[in-house]
Write a protein that holds these residues in place. Structure first.
Motif, PDB file in Angstrom:
ATOM      1  N   ALA A 179       0.819  -1.214   0.000  1.00 20.62           N
ATOM      2  CA  ALA A 179       0.000   0.000   0.000  1.00 20.62           C
ATOM      3  C   ALA A 179       0.853   1.265   0.000  1.00 20.62           C
ATOM      4  O   ALA A 179       0.400   2.332  -0.441  1.00 20.62           O
ATOM      5  CB  ALA A 179      -0.922  -0.001   1.217  1.00 20.62           C
ATOM      6  N   THR A 180       2.095   1.172   0.492  1.00 18.78           N
ATOM      7  CA  THR A 180       2.966   2.355   0.561  1.00 18.78           C
ATOM      8  C   THR A 180       3.970   2.389  -0.590  1.00 18.78           C
ATOM      9  O   THR A 180       4.945   3.144  -0.534  1.00 18.78           O
ATOM     10  CB  THR A 180       3.711   2.393   1.910  1.00 18.78           C
ATOM     11  N   GLN A 181       3.743   1.591  -1.633  1.00 16.39           N
ATOM     12  CA  GLN A 181       4.603   1.649  -2.804  1.00 16.39           C
ATOM     13  C   GLN A 181       4.536   3.024  -3.470  1.00 16.39           C
ATOM     14  O   GLN A 181       3.474   3.657  -3.534  1.00 16.39           O
ATOM     15  CB  GLN A 181       4.186   0.580  -3.818  1.00 16.39           C
ATOM     16  N   SER A 182       5.672   3.476  -3.981  1.00 16.49           N
ATOM     17  CA  SER A 182       5.715   4.781  -4.647  1.00 16.49           C
ATOM     18  C   SER A 182       4.976   4.769  -5.976  1.00 16.49           C
ATOM     19  O   SER A 182       4.557   5.836  -6.457  1.00 16.49           O
ATOM     20  CB  SER A 182       7.171   5.219  -4.859  1.00 16.49           C
ATOM     21  N   TRP A 183       4.800   3.592  -6.580  1.00 12.04           N
ATOM     22  CA  TRP A 183       4.039   3.527  -7.826  1.00 12.04           C
ATOM     23  C   TRP A 183       2.557   3.673  -7.494  1.00 12.04           C
ATOM     24  O   TRP A 183       2.023   2.957  -6.655  1.00 12.04           O
ATOM     25  CB  TRP A 183       4.302   2.202  -8.544  1.00 12.04           C
ATOM     26  N   PRO A 184       1.846   4.585  -8.172  1.00  7.01           N
ATOM     27  CA  PRO A 184       0.506   4.958  -7.695  1.00  7.01           C
ATOM     28  C   PRO A 184      -0.628   3.982  -8.012  1.00  7.01           C
ATOM     29  O   PRO A 184      -1.591   3.901  -7.249  1.00  7.01           O
ATOM     30  CB  PRO A 184       0.262   6.296  -8.402  1.00  7.01           C
ATOM     31  N   LEU A 185      -0.549   3.265  -9.133  1.00  5.79           N
ATOM     32  CA  LEU A 185      -1.663   2.431  -9.567  1.00  5.79           C
ATOM     33  C   LEU A 185      -1.289   0.954  -9.516  1.00  5.79           C
ATOM     34  O   LEU A 185      -0.430   0.504 -10.279  1.00  5.79           O
ATOM     35  CB  LEU A 185      -2.100   2.814 -10.987  1.00  5.79           C
ATOM     36  N   VAL A 186      -1.927   0.215  -8.625  1.00  7.46           N
ATOM     37  CA  VAL A 186      -1.622  -1.204  -8.430  1.00  7.46           C
ATOM     38  C   VAL A 186      -2.921  -1.977  -8.230  1.00  7.46           C
ATOM     39  O   VAL A 186      -3.645  -1.747  -7.249  1.00  7.46           O
ATOM     40  CB  VAL A 186      -0.706  -1.430  -7.200  1.00  7.46           C
ATOM     41  N   ASP A 187      -3.214  -2.874  -9.154  1.00  7.99           N
ATOM     42  CA  ASP A 187      -4.327  -3.810  -8.957  1.00  7.99           C
ATOM     43  C   ASP A 187      -3.769  -5.056  -8.279  1.00  7.99           C
ATOM     44  O   ASP A 187      -2.840  -5.687  -8.798  1.00  7.99           O
ATOM     45  CB  ASP A 187      -4.970  -4.194 -10.290  1.00  7.99           C
ATOM     46  N   LEU A 188      -4.305  -5.398  -7.127  1.00  6.13           N
ATOM     47  CA  LEU A 188      -3.804  -6.531  -6.348  1.00  6.13           C
ATOM     48  C   LEU A 188      -4.723  -7.741  -6.521  1.00  6.13           C
ATOM     49  O   LEU A 188      -5.931  -7.652  -6.267  1.00  6.13           O
ATOM     50  CB  LEU A 188      -3.704  -6.145  -4.876  1.00  6.13           C
ATOM     51  N   TRP A 189      -4.132  -8.854  -6.972  1.00  5.21           N
ATOM     52  CA  TRP A 189      -4.852 -10.115  -7.141  1.00  5.21           C
ATOM     53  C   TRP A 189      -4.262 -11.113  -6.159  1.00  5.21           C
ATOM     54  O   TRP A 189      -3.064 -11.415  -6.203  1.00  5.21           O
ATOM     55  CB  TRP A 189      -4.712 -10.629  -8.567  1.00  5.21           C
ATOM     56  N   VAL A 190      -5.098 -11.612  -5.261  1.00  7.72           N
ATOM     57  CA  VAL A 190      -4.659 -12.552  -4.231  1.00  7.72           C
ATOM     58  C   VAL A 190      -5.324 -13.902  -4.489  1.00  7.72           C
ATOM     59  O   VAL A 190      -6.557 -14.005  -4.458  1.00  7.72           O
ATOM     60  CB  VAL A 190      -5.012 -12.049  -2.825  1.00  7.72           C
ATOM     61  N   SER A 191      -4.513 -14.925  -4.732  1.00  7.48           N
ATOM     62  CA  SER A 191      -5.044 -16.277  -4.928  1.00  7.48           C
ATOM     63  C   SER A 191      -4.759 -17.087  -3.671  1.00  7.48           C
ATOM     64  O   SER A 191      -3.607 -17.438  -3.390  1.00  7.48           O
ATOM     65  CB  SER A 191      -4.390 -16.936  -6.147  1.00  7.48           C
ATOM     66  N   ASP A 192      -5.822 -17.349  -2.899  1.00  8.73           N
ATOM     67  CA  ASP A 192      -5.652 -18.089  -1.650  1.00  8.73           C
ATOM     68  C   ASP A 192      -5.818 -19.584  -1.909  1.00  8.73           C
ATOM     69  O   ASP A 192      -6.834 -20.032  -2.439  1.00  8.73           O
ATOM     70  CB  ASP A 192      -6.650 -17.627  -0.600  1.00  8.73           C
ATOM     71  N   ASP A 193      -4.804 -20.344  -1.485  1.00  7.50           N
ATOM     72  CA  ASP A 193      -4.733 -21.758  -1.845  1.00  7.50           C
ATOM     73  C   ASP A 193      -5.284 -22.675  -0.756  1.00  7.50           C
ATOM     74  O   ASP A 193      -4.729 -23.739  -0.490  1.00  7.50           O
ATOM     75  CB  ASP A 193      -3.283 -22.133  -2.174  1.00  7.50           C
ATOM     76  N   GLY A 194      -6.381 -22.243  -0.109  1.00 11.15           N
ATOM     77  CA  GLY A 194      -7.018 -23.104   0.884  1.00 11.15           C
ATOM     78  C   GLY A 194      -6.577 -22.830   2.304  1.00 11.15           C
ATOM     79  O   GLY A 194      -6.381 -23.768   3.093  1.00 11.15           O
ATOM     80  N   SER A 195      -6.429 -21.566   2.678  1.00 14.42           N
ATOM     81  CA  SER A 195      -5.999 -21.226   4.037  1.00 14.42           C
ATOM     82  C   SER A 195      -7.025 -21.697   5.070  1.00 14.42           C
ATOM     83  O   SER A 195      -8.235 -21.606   4.862  1.00 14.42           O
ATOM     84  CB  SER A 195      -5.811 -19.718   4.177  1.00 14.42           C
ATOM     85  N   SER A 196      -6.486 -22.172   6.208  1.00 14.28           N
ATOM     86  CA  SER A 196      -7.355 -22.567   7.321  1.00 14.28           C
ATOM     87  C   SER A 196      -7.296 -21.549   8.451  1.00 14.28           C
ATOM     88  O   SER A 196      -7.930 -21.745   9.494  1.00 14.28           O
ATOM     89  CB  SER A 196      -6.934 -23.950   7.843  1.00 14.28           C
ATOM     90  N   ASP A 197      -6.541 -20.477   8.257  1.00  8.33           N
ATOM     91  CA  ASP A 197      -6.459 -19.421   9.265  1.00  8.33           C
ATOM     92  C   ASP A 197      -7.211 -18.179   8.762  1.00  8.33           C
ATOM     93  O   ASP A 197      -8.077 -18.278   7.902  1.00  8.33           O
ATOM     94  CB  ASP A 197      -4.994 -19.114   9.612  1.00  8.33           C
ATOM     95  N   ALA A 198      -6.841 -17.033   9.254  1.00 10.65           N
ATOM     96  CA  ALA A 198      -7.578 -15.800   8.945  1.00 10.65           C
ATOM     97  C   ALA A 198      -7.058 -15.064   7.717  1.00 10.65           C
ATOM     98  O   ALA A 198      -7.431 -13.902   7.488  1.00 10.65           O
ATOM     99  CB  ALA A 198      -7.530 -14.869  10.158  1.00 10.65           C
ATOM    100  N   THR A 199      -6.227 -15.714   6.899  1.00  9.07           N
ATOM    101  CA  THR A 199      -5.630 -15.035   5.745  1.00  9.07           C
ATOM    102  C   THR A 199      -6.680 -14.370   4.860  1.00  9.07           C
ATOM    103  O   THR A 199      -6.583 -13.177   4.540  1.00  9.07           O
ATOM    104  CB  THR A 199      -4.803 -16.023   4.901  1.00  9.07           C
ATOM    105  N   ALA A 200      -7.682 -15.125   4.443  1.00  8.57           N
ATOM    106  CA  ALA A 200      -8.703 -14.573   3.536  1.00  8.57           C
ATOM    107  C   ALA A 200      -9.458 -13.420   4.189  1.00  8.57           C
ATOM    108  O   ALA A 200      -9.759 -12.411   3.529  1.00  8.57           O
ATOM    109  CB  ALA A 200      -9.673 -15.672   3.114  1.00  8.57           C
ATOM    110  N   ALA A 201      -9.746 -13.534   5.460  1.00  3.24           N
ATOM    111  CA  ALA A 201     -10.472 -12.471   6.170  1.00  3.24           C
ATOM    112  C   ALA A 201      -9.648 -11.189   6.233  1.00  3.24           C
ATOM    113  O   ALA A 201     -10.183 -10.080   6.089  1.00  3.24           O
ATOM    114  CB  ALA A 201     -10.834 -12.937   7.574  1.00  3.24           C
ATOM    115  N   ILE A 202      -8.329 -11.331   6.439  1.00  7.70           N
ATOM    116  CA  ILE A 202      -7.449 -10.164   6.475  1.00  7.70           C
ATOM    117  C   ILE A 202      -7.427  -9.476   5.118  1.00  7.70           C
ATOM    118  O   ILE A 202      -7.506  -8.246   5.017  1.00  7.70           O
ATOM    119  CB  ILE A 202      -6.029 -10.572   6.915  1.00  7.70           C
ATOM    120  N   VAL A 203      -7.339 -10.290   4.051  1.00  6.44           N
ATOM    121  CA  VAL A 203      -7.346  -9.722   2.698  1.00  6.44           C
ATOM    122  C   VAL A 203      -8.664  -9.005   2.432  1.00  6.44           C
ATOM    123  O   VAL A 203      -8.694  -7.881   1.905  1.00  6.44           O
ATOM    124  CB  VAL A 203      -7.108 -10.822   1.645  1.00  6.44           C
TER     125      VAL A 203
END
Length: 303
Positions: A22-46
């Motif tokens: 989020a603090t990258q100097s490049w202004p435009l970033v589309d973020l794609w997150v592929s969750d591979d079956g997390s059993s913890d809170a990873t998806a909720a954090i994303v």
């Protein structure tokens, strides 16, 4: 600019990584997150970050649940992900603020009709985030002759242009691979693309017990790698890479194809024939000791 992040059970560290994105100097970033079956809170954090993501879009995908290589392959092949440049991203690293901008600025000085791949050295950090050293500093030029026997940079440092992504997608649709970073280095150089290795560390690479691939910066890690070599694991990885190249021979430039034929022949026959053809192929690792180890591995048929 599209960032492709692979996740699985990364809740302990992913918040810090997302903050660094989020603090990258490049202004435009589309973020794609592929969750591979997390059993913890990873998806909720994303998901919680979706409302905070102001640089572009944030999309959470369901991964194939067949390991990290298949997860990144799924994003390489996903036609919904469309951008001028793409960057691989791990869930537990920390990016320097200009990690994306440094790569894009290099690409702006190159021919964007050529497949381009940027990668860099990493700074290693402990589980708690304390500095713990650096990945090896490589000085020989990136090339297909190097890529056949060595992956010089982690996928977490890689950024590539649309031409490289199109090339990777075409090649990856035909085959699976050992690791997305080694495969990217192989395919881009095989097709006559250009690779830039940046000596300045742009990623802080976290080392902890759940790491899938270590940084190989300690002597213990180097001996472990040597053990895998002589157990034949490296030869198995090479077999997989060569099968992948075989089904993509139409994408391989003439010079790379000649080197590849010599390398394949060098893996067979008596020791003098193997050494002679290996030397003729021009294949090399980045350091003298690494290249010496390569010849020893050929002597023992472990590559």
């Amino acid at each position: 600019m599209a960032v492709l992040m692979g996740t699985k059970d990364g809740a302990a560290y992913i918040g810090e990584q997302l903050e660094s994105l989020a603090t990258q100097s490049w202004p435009l970033v589309d973020l794609w997150v592929s969750d591979d079956g997390s059993s913890d809170a990873t998806a909720a954090i994303v998901e919680a970050w979706r409302s905070r993501w102001t640089k572009g879009s944030l999309t959470l995908l369901q991964g194939p649940r067949r390991g990290f290589a298949a997860n990144f392959r799924s994003m390489i092949l996903d036609p919904r992900i469309d951008a001028d440049c793409y960057a691989f991203c791990d869930q537990d690293d920390v990016w320097e603020p200009d990690r994306l901008e440094a790569a894009i600025r290099w690409m702006e000085g190159e021919d964007m009709e050529t497949p381009l791949l940027f990668c860099s050295r990493t700074a290693t950090i402990s589980e708690a985030g304390a500095p713990a050293g650096y990945s090896p500093l490589f000085r020989r030029p990136p090339s297909f002759r190097n890529a056949l026997v060595q992956s010089i940079a982690g996928g977490n440092t890689m950024l590539f242009n649309r031409k490289a992504r199109d090339l990777l997608a075409k090649a990856s649709a035909r085959t699976e691979f050992v690791s997305h970073d080694w495969w990217a280095y192989l395919i881009v150089t095989a097709a006559g693309g250009k690779v830039h290795y940046e000596p300045r560390p742009l990623v802080r690479y976290r080392q902890h017990s759940a790491n899938l691939v270590g940084a190989n910066v300690s002597w213990q890690a180097r001996f472990s790698r040597l053990g895998r070599l002589f157990k034949g694991q490296f030869a198995a990885w090479t077999d997989t890479n060569l099968r992948g190249l075989a089904v993509n021979r139409d994408l391989i430039a003439r010079d790379a194809a000649l080197c590849l034929r010599l390398f394949i022949r060098a893996r067979k026959g008596n020791v003098f024939r193997r050494f002679g053809l290996l030397g003729k192929s021009g294949v090399y690792r980045q350091t003298f000791m690494g290249t010496l180890g390569l010849y020893v591995a050929f002597l023992w048929r472990r590559i």
